[in-house]
Structures are given as structure tokens and as C-alpha cells.
Design a protein around this motif. Structure first.
Motif, PDB file in Angstrom:
ATOM      1  N   VAL A  50       0.869  -1.177   0.000  1.00  0.00           N
ATOM      2  CA  VAL A  50       0.000   0.000   0.000  1.00  0.00           C
ATOM      3  C   VAL A  50       0.905   1.226   0.000  1.00  0.00           C
ATOM      4  O   VAL A  50       1.799   1.330   0.849  1.00  0.00           O
ATOM      5  N   PHE A  51       0.684   2.129  -0.953  1.00  0.00           N
ATOM      6  CA  PHE A  51       1.433   3.379  -0.981  1.00  0.00           C
ATOM      7  C   PHE A  51       0.560   4.478  -0.396  1.00  0.00           C
ATOM      8  O   PHE A  51      -0.603   4.603  -0.753  1.00  0.00           O
ATOM      9  N   THR A  52       1.141   5.253   0.522  1.00  0.00           N
ATOM     10  CA  THR A  52       0.347   6.239   1.262  1.00  0.00           C
ATOM     11  C   THR A  52       0.786   7.684   1.047  1.00  0.00           C
ATOM     12  O   THR A  52       0.019   8.600   1.304  1.00  0.00           O
ATOM     13  N   GLU A  53       2.030   7.884   0.616  1.00  0.00           N
ATOM     14  CA  GLU A  53       2.536   9.245   0.407  1.00  0.00           C
ATOM     15  C   GLU A  53       3.237   9.320  -0.945  1.00  0.00           C
ATOM     16  O   GLU A  53       3.962   8.395  -1.323  1.00  0.00           O
ATOM     17  N   PHE A  54       3.031  10.443  -1.634  1.00  0.00           N
ATOM     18  CA  PHE A  54       3.587  10.621  -2.968  1.00  0.00           C
ATOM     19  C   PHE A  54       4.182  12.016  -3.102  1.00  0.00           C
ATOM     20  O   PHE A  54       3.623  12.977  -2.595  1.00  0.00           O
ATOM     21  N   LYS A  55       5.289  12.100  -3.812  1.00  0.00           N
ATOM     22  CA  LYS A  55       5.911  13.392  -4.084  1.00  0.00           C
ATOM     23  C   LYS A  55       6.376  13.380  -5.544  1.00  0.00           C
ATOM     24  O   LYS A  55       7.311  12.674  -5.909  1.00  0.00           O
ATOM     25  N   VAL A  56       5.672  14.155  -6.376  1.00  0.00           N
ATOM     26  CA  VAL A  56       6.038  14.265  -7.784  1.00  0.00           C
ATOM     27  C   VAL A  56       7.008  15.426  -7.920  1.00  0.00           C
ATOM     28  O   VAL A  56       6.676  16.563  -7.599  1.00  0.00           O
ATOM     29  N   ARG A  57       8.201  15.124  -8.376  1.00  0.00           N
ATOM     30  CA  ARG A  57       9.211  16.165  -8.561  1.00  0.00           C
ATOM     31  C   ARG A  57       8.943  16.906  -9.870  1.00  0.00           C
ATOM     32  O   ARG A  57       8.564  16.288 -10.863  1.00  0.00           O
ATOM     33  N   PRO A  58       9.162  18.202  -9.880  1.00  0.00           N
ATOM     34  CA  PRO A  58       8.986  18.962 -11.121  1.00  0.00           C
ATOM     35  C   PRO A  58       9.984  18.495 -12.185  1.00  0.00           C
ATOM     36  O   PRO A  58      11.123  18.158 -11.861  1.00  0.00           O
ATOM     37  N   ARG A  59       9.545  18.479 -13.421  1.00  0.00           N
ATOM     38  CA  ARG A  59      10.375  17.996 -14.522  1.00  0.00           C
ATOM     39  C   ARG A  59      11.699  18.756 -14.639  1.00  0.00           C
ATOM     40  O   ARG A  59      12.712  18.192 -15.005  1.00  0.00           O
ATOM     41  N   TYR A  60      11.697  20.058 -14.309  1.00  0.00           N
ATOM     42  CA  TYR A  60      12.939  20.814 -14.429  1.00  0.00           C
ATOM     43  C   TYR A  60      13.963  20.404 -13.371  1.00  0.00           C
ATOM     44  O   TYR A  60      15.134  20.730 -13.478  1.00  0.00           O
ATOM     45  N   ILE A  61      13.536  19.664 -12.358  1.00  0.00           N
ATOM     46  CA  ILE A  61      14.460  19.126 -11.353  1.00  0.00           C
ATOM     47  C   ILE A  61      14.787  17.675 -11.688  1.00  0.00           C
ATOM     48  O   ILE A  61      15.942  17.292 -11.759  1.00  0.00           O
ATOM     49  N   ASP A  62      13.753  16.881 -11.895  1.00  0.00           N
ATOM     50  CA  ASP A  62      13.917  15.445 -12.089  1.00  0.00           C
ATOM     51  C   ASP A  62      12.555  14.876 -12.465  1.00  0.00           C
ATOM     52  O   ASP A  62      11.537  15.287 -11.920  1.00  0.00           O
ATOM     53  N   SER A  63      12.482  13.927 -13.350  1.00  0.00           N
ATOM     54  CA  SER A  63      11.187  13.356 -13.745  1.00  0.00           C
ATOM     55  C   SER A  63      10.893  12.086 -12.952  1.00  0.00           C
ATOM     56  O   SER A  63      10.718  11.012 -13.498  1.00  0.00           O
ATOM     57  N   ARG A  64      10.825  12.234 -11.635  1.00  0.00           N
ATOM     58  CA  ARG A  64      10.577  11.074 -10.779  1.00  0.00           C
ATOM     59  C   ARG A  64       9.497  11.363  -9.750  1.00  0.00           C
ATOM     60  O   ARG A  64       9.288  12.499  -9.351  1.00  0.00           O
ATOM     61  N   VAL A  65       8.846  10.291  -9.344  1.00  0.00           N
ATOM     62  CA  VAL A  65       7.864  10.371  -8.270  1.00  0.00           C
ATOM     63  C   VAL A  65       8.336   9.439  -7.148  1.00  0.00           C
ATOM     64  O   VAL A  65       8.694   8.294  -7.392  1.00  0.00           O
ATOM     65  N   LEU A  82      11.183   5.026  -5.927  1.00  0.00           N
ATOM     66  CA  LEU A  82      11.378   6.212  -6.743  1.00  0.00           C
ATOM     67  C   LEU A  82      11.214   5.738  -8.183  1.00  0.00           C
ATOM     68  O   LEU A  82      11.977   4.879  -8.647  1.00  0.00           O
ATOM     69  N   ILE A  83      10.186   6.249  -8.857  1.00  0.00           N
ATOM     70  CA  ILE A  83       9.866   5.810 -10.216  1.00  0.00           C
ATOM     71  C   ILE A  83       9.998   6.976 -11.174  1.00  0.00           C
ATOM     72  O   ILE A  83       9.486   8.068 -10.911  1.00  0.00           O
ATOM     73  N   ASP A  84      10.667   6.735 -12.292  1.00  0.00           N
ATOM     74  CA  ASP A  84      10.813   7.735 -13.347  1.00  0.00           C
ATOM     75  C   ASP A  84       9.479   7.820 -14.089  1.00  0.00           C
ATOM     76  O   ASP A  84       9.011   6.823 -14.635  1.00  0.00           O
ATOM     77  N   TYR A  85       8.852   8.982 -14.091  1.00  0.00           N
ATOM     78  CA  TYR A  85       7.540   9.076 -14.737  1.00  0.00           C
ATOM     79  C   TYR A  85       7.610   9.362 -16.231  1.00  0.00           C
ATOM     80  O   TYR A  85       6.576   9.484 -16.891  1.00  0.00           O
ATOM     81  N   ASP A  86       8.808   9.404 -16.805  1.00  0.00           N
ATOM     82  CA  ASP A  86       8.933   9.429 -18.267  1.00  0.00           C
ATOM     83  C   ASP A  86       8.918   8.011 -18.814  1.00  0.00           C
ATOM     84  O   ASP A  86       8.321   7.741 -19.846  1.00  0.00           O
TER      85      ASP A  86
END
Length: 121
Positions: A50-65, A82-86
Motif C-alpha cells: 500500500v502506498f500512502t505518500e507521494f511526491k512528484v518532482r517537477p520535470r525541471y528538477i527530475d522526472s521522478r515520483v 522512486l519511479i521515473d515518470y517518463d
């Protein structure tokens, strides 16, 4: 001088606001990344997470959640992915100490060796 400052501030605000993701985009990224993480643990370790917390990093920093969670039914058995959302590939994973002993990798599955205990180097 005042006009140039106003134009500069306007340009900066357009850049930073325009570079962000909408809440809808962020929700789609989180949902897809969450599914990838759930499927990873089910396929490779035959456990539900179960995943309970998420942090999507801005693309200009890093394309990961980044996703914090735990093994279903065991909140003290924490996991982090840590998953690359590209590409929607797992970039890094951290699990609780003793994870590999309690949940050995399924035989014949070619899992990426990215997970390690929090307390190890």
C-alpha cells in the motif's frame, strides 16, 4: 525602471507557473506509478503493498515520483520507491531491514536488484 521590473517579474511568474504540472497530470502520474509499484512487489515477492505518500518532482528538477508505503497489513514494514515518470521504470527502492529474509524473491523472476535494507550501506 519600474516597468522593466514588472515585465521581469511577469516573465518569471509565467516561467514557474507554466513549467508546473496540473493537478490532473500529477494524479495520472501518481496513479500509474502506484500501479507499477504494486505490480512489482506482487510479481517479484508475491506480496501486496500500500502506498500512502507521494511526491512528484517537477520535470525541471527530475522526472521522478517518490512513493512511501508499507506491506499490506503490516504498517511497520515500510517501503519506498522512486519511479521515473517518463519511462515508468523503478529507479530506486528501499525496504525495511530483514525484507529479503521475510519475503524472498520468487524463483525464476528476473527482478531488478534495486531494493536494499534501510540500515545497510
Amino acid at each position: 525602471m519600474k516597468g522593466k521590473l514588472m515585465i521581469f517579474l511577469l516573465i518569471l511568474s509565467v516561467i514557474f507557473v507554466g513549467c508546473g504540472k496540473s493537478k490532473s497530470d500529477e494524479s495520472k502520474i501518481i496513479e500509474q506509478a502506484k500501479q507499477i509499484g504494486i505490480e512489482y512487489f506482487k510479481k517479484n515477492y508475491n506480496i501486496d503493498v500500500v502506498f500512502t505518500e507521494f511526491k512528484v518532482r517537477p520535470r525541471y528538477i527530475d522526472s521522478r515520483v517518490g512513493m512511501n508505503g508499507h506491506v499490506q497489513g503490516a504498517e511497520d514494514e515500510t517501503i519506498y520507491l522512486l519511479i521515473d515518470y517518463d519511462t515508468y521504470k523503478i529507479a530506486q527502492g528501499i525496504v525495511f531491514k530483514g525484507f529479503d529474509k521475510k519475503y524472498p524473491k520468487i524463483e525464476g523472476v528476473n527482478a531488478d536488484p534495486i531494493l536494499k535494507d534501510k540500515d545497510q550501506d
